[in-house]
Design a protein around this motif. Structure first.
Motif, PDB file in Angstrom:
ATOM      1  N   HIS A 147       6.277  -1.869  -6.865  1.00 16.31           N
ATOM      2  CA  HIS A 147       6.375  -2.646  -5.378  1.00 16.31           C
ATOM      3  C   HIS A 147       6.585  -3.573  -5.452  1.00 16.31           C
ATOM      4  O   HIS A 147       7.099  -5.404  -5.167  1.00 16.31           O
ATOM      5  N   LEU A 148       5.177  -4.473  -5.666  1.00 15.79           N
ATOM      6  CA  LEU A 148       4.592  -5.215  -5.774  1.00 15.79           C
ATOM      7  C   LEU A 148       4.883  -5.928  -7.050  1.00 15.79           C
ATOM      8  O   LEU A 148       5.210  -5.985  -8.427  1.00 15.79           O
ATOM      9  N   LYS A 149       5.592  -7.376  -6.569  1.00 17.32           N
ATOM     10  CA  LYS A 149       6.106  -8.590  -7.749  1.00 17.32           C
ATOM     11  C   LYS A 149       5.248  -9.900  -6.977  1.00 17.32           C
ATOM     12  O   LYS A 149       5.663 -11.107  -6.270  1.00 17.32           O
ATOM     13  N   SER A 187       8.378  12.150  -7.996  1.00 13.69           N
ATOM     14  CA  SER A 187       9.223  11.055  -7.633  1.00 13.69           C
ATOM     15  C   SER A 187       8.974  10.355  -6.091  1.00 13.69           C
ATOM     16  O   SER A 187       8.562  11.008  -5.488  1.00 13.69           O
ATOM     17  N   GLY A 188       9.934   8.783  -6.167  1.00 18.06           N
ATOM     18  CA  GLY A 188       9.109   8.206  -5.031  1.00 18.06           C
ATOM     19  C   GLY A 188       9.498   6.800  -5.026  1.00 18.06           C
ATOM     20  O   GLY A 188       9.855   5.692  -6.000  1.00 18.06           O
ATOM     21  N   HIS A 189       9.151   6.103  -3.862  1.00 20.04           N
ATOM     22  CA  HIS A 189       9.848   4.721  -3.701  1.00 20.04           C
ATOM     23  C   HIS A 189       8.309   4.408  -2.523  1.00 20.04           C
ATOM     24  O   HIS A 189       8.701   4.864  -1.528  1.00 20.04           O
ATOM     25  N   VAL A 190       8.628   2.949  -2.109  1.00 20.44           N
ATOM     26  CA  VAL A 190       8.373   2.411  -1.039  1.00 20.44           C
ATOM     27  C   VAL A 190       9.450   2.035   0.079  1.00 20.44           C
ATOM     28  O   VAL A 190      10.379   1.687  -0.337  1.00 20.44           O
ATOM     29  N   SER A 191       9.226   2.809   1.303  1.00 25.07           N
ATOM     30  CA  SER A 191      10.158   3.261   2.826  1.00 25.07           C
ATOM     31  C   SER A 191       9.703   2.203   3.461  1.00 25.07           C
ATOM     32  O   SER A 191      10.573   1.719   3.792  1.00 25.07           O
ATOM     33  N   TRP A 192       8.349   1.553   3.511  1.00 23.10           N
ATOM     34  CA  TRP A 192       8.489   0.781   4.600  1.00 23.10           C
ATOM     35  C   TRP A 192       7.437  -0.048   4.211  1.00 23.10           C
ATOM     36  O   TRP A 192       6.402   0.495   3.618  1.00 23.10           O
ATOM     37  N   SER A 197       0.673  -3.148   4.246  1.00 23.23           N
ATOM     38  CA  SER A 197       0.746  -2.044   5.017  1.00 23.23           C
ATOM     39  C   SER A 197       1.117  -1.398   4.119  1.00 23.23           C
ATOM     40  O   SER A 197       2.579  -2.261   4.021  1.00 23.23           O
ATOM     41  N   ILE A 198       1.743  -0.566   3.384  1.00 24.18           N
ATOM     42  CA  ILE A 198       3.065   0.072   2.800  1.00 24.18           C
ATOM     43  C   ILE A 198       2.681   1.894   3.086  1.00 24.18           C
ATOM     44  O   ILE A 198       2.182   2.603   2.500  1.00 24.18           O
ATOM     45  N   LEU A 219       4.869  11.838   2.657  1.00 29.63           N
ATOM     46  CA  LEU A 219       4.394   9.992   3.200  1.00 29.63           C
ATOM     47  C   LEU A 219       3.426   9.708   2.796  1.00 29.63           C
ATOM     48  O   LEU A 219       2.045  10.298   3.616  1.00 29.63           O
ATOM     49  N   PHE A 220       3.106   8.577   2.184  1.00 29.50           N
ATOM     50  CA  PHE A 220       1.583   7.995   2.032  1.00 29.50           C
ATOM     51  C   PHE A 220       1.835   7.081   3.107  1.00 29.50           C
ATOM     52  O   PHE A 220       2.893   6.378   2.585  1.00 29.50           O
ATOM     53  N   LEU A 221       0.449   6.530   3.574  1.00 29.10           N
ATOM     54  CA  LEU A 221       0.711   5.213   4.122  1.00 29.10           C
ATOM     55  C   LEU A 221      -0.613   4.326   3.649  1.00 29.10           C
ATOM     56  O   LEU A 221      -1.997   4.958   3.287  1.00 29.10           O
TER      57      LEU A 221
END
Length: 448
Positions: A147-149, A187-192, A197-198, A219-221
């Motif tokens: 996610h990070l850019k 599989s997964g992605h950033v959802s919020w 915090s991610i 869900l991982f925070l």
């Protein structure tokens, strides 16, 4: 109850359960059908993602170390990363990202790697879910990397960030009996995201009869920290690409509010509600002799066990092999250790092999150093029909003073083939555990 990622709930009930569970389930009331909040990766995100395959989990670990500028091998004095602090961007410098930018997948190649099989397989040939929790934790951090850019990071400079796990939201399991010798896909992605915090959603699937079957979703925070893990670091905001992503984003905001409410209403912070106080009085009457001259005695009703006699404990010395990328004990290792002793406690209590149904919210209160002694204590705190609720407490022991500090509390719901012996509290302290365990159980069953 938590809203799903798409604002909906899909109730699987107890259908497709294993043959060993059928006898117990036919005695359960209809309201005990388990509502499995289990979801597949959103179609739009999965199809729109570019270069979303990340290889094996071993390759992901190597790539993360390369990005962070870490080298294999242990050094009691880790390499300084202070020189990277100057490269940390400001929030306004970070451009928005879409959810599909972080979508990725990875494989645990159990079908071909026999050495790996030995680490994941149980003596019955099924998979050790504790091992999978370790992988899910690392994979969630990898999604944060995706996610990070950072637009102004010079080429060749290592990532000036650290990602740590804050909590793991509820985990439900399907009735697929996972094999220890077949490939598993994450599989997964950033959802919020917040400022630093991610939230990451992670799915597990296994190849069964030529196609992937769902195992679980979690869900991982995560928290983004600076290069030296001494302060928060900003992350790219999310710009929802369509209506589907807007719903996912709204669900993340709702879950944050729900977590705050549940934390504030914990029985360890506020007194039990009126129905719970009535239950406490009923427990008192059931375990007190009718003879008013024996009020200082407690009696155990038939087919019951005291909570104080229903626990298992182990003390685990941690070693460098249990460390994360930042020389602290890996959160996944704590989750695996807690799950395995909880399973043992449930097995010994039920006197039969239990099935893991649900893991409640897991929070990480304090970091654990790699020279720590970790005491894991798994208590049976609530029972209902053929279900057992376990509360496991992780304490770090101070070798010099003998004092201990609690770092984690875990709640697990297991089921057995037959009705289990009822557990009862004996002290007021244990009664609070009983009430909290009852809350966690009812939440896992979809009863509140």
């Amino acid at each position: 109850m938590l809203r799903s990622l798409l604002g909906a709930q899909k109730c699987w009930g107890l259908i497709h359960s294993r043959n060993s569970m059928k006898v117990a389930n036919k005695h359960a009331p209809a309201s005990f059908a388990v509502c499995k909040r289990h979801f597949s990766p959103p179609t739009h995100i999965k199809q729109s993602a570019v270069a979303n395959e990340s290889g094996t989990m071993a390759e992901i670990k190597q790539e993360m170390m390369k990005r962070l500028g870490l080298e294999p091998g242990y050094n009691p004095l880790p390499k300084s990363r202070e020189q990277l602090l100057k490269y940390q961007p400001k929030l306004e410098d970070l451009s928005p990202r879409a959810m599909q930018d972080s979508f990725t997948s990875a494989i645990i190649p159990l079908s071909t790697d026999r050495t790996l099989q030995d680490k994941y397989v149980t003596y019955l040939g099924s998979v050790r879910f504790g091992r999978l929790l370790e992988d899910m934790d690392m994979f969630a951090a990898w999604c944060c990397h995706k996610h990070l850019k950072l637009p102004n990071l010079p080429e060749g400079v290592h990532l000036p960030y650290t990602f740590v796990t804050i909590l793991v939201d509820r985990i439900d399991f399907t009735n697929v009996l996972a094999s220890g010798t077949q490939d598993i896909r994450l599989s997964g992605h950033v959802s919020w995201v917040g400022t630093s915090s991610i939230e990451v959603v992670v799915w597990l699937e296994q190849m069964v009869a030529g196609r992937y079957q769902k195992l679980t979703r979690a869900l991982f925070l995560m928290a983004a920290r600076n290069a030296t893990n001494t302060g928060a670091a900003p992350v790219n905001p999310i710009q929802p690409a369509n209506e589907e992503e807007k719903l996912i984003w709204a669900g993340g905001a709702d879950r944050k509010k729900t977590r705050q409410i549940l934390c504030a209403q914990s029985v360890f912070k506020v007194e039990p509600n009126d129905p719970e106080q009535t239950l406490m009085y009923e427990l008192y009457k059931r375990t007190t002799p009718r003879n008013t001259l024996e009020l200082n005695k407690r009696i155990l009703p038939p087919n019951c066990r005291w909570m104080e006699d229903s626990f298992q404990m182990s003390t685990i010395p941690s070693f460098p092999e249990h460390r994360n990328h930042h020389n602290r004990v890996f959160g996944g290792f704590l989750m695996r250790s807690a799950l395995e002793i909880s399973w043992a406690a449930a097995f010994l209590y039920c006197k039969t092999r239990p099935k893991l149904e649900h893991i409640s919210d897991i929070s990480f209160e304090k970091p654990v150093s790699v020279d720590s002694f970790i005491k894991m204590t798994a208590y049976v705190v609530y029972t209902k029909l053929n279900y057992v609720q376990i509360m496991t407490v992780a304490d770090v022991l101070d070798t010099q003073t003998g004092s201990q500090v609690t770092t984690n509390t875990f709640y697990y719901t297991f089921s057995a083939p037959d009705t289990v012996t009822e557990v009862l509290p004996r002290s007021y302290h244990e009664t609070m555990w009983y009430i909290q365990g009852r809350r966690k159980f009812e939440a896992s069953m979809g009863l509140n």
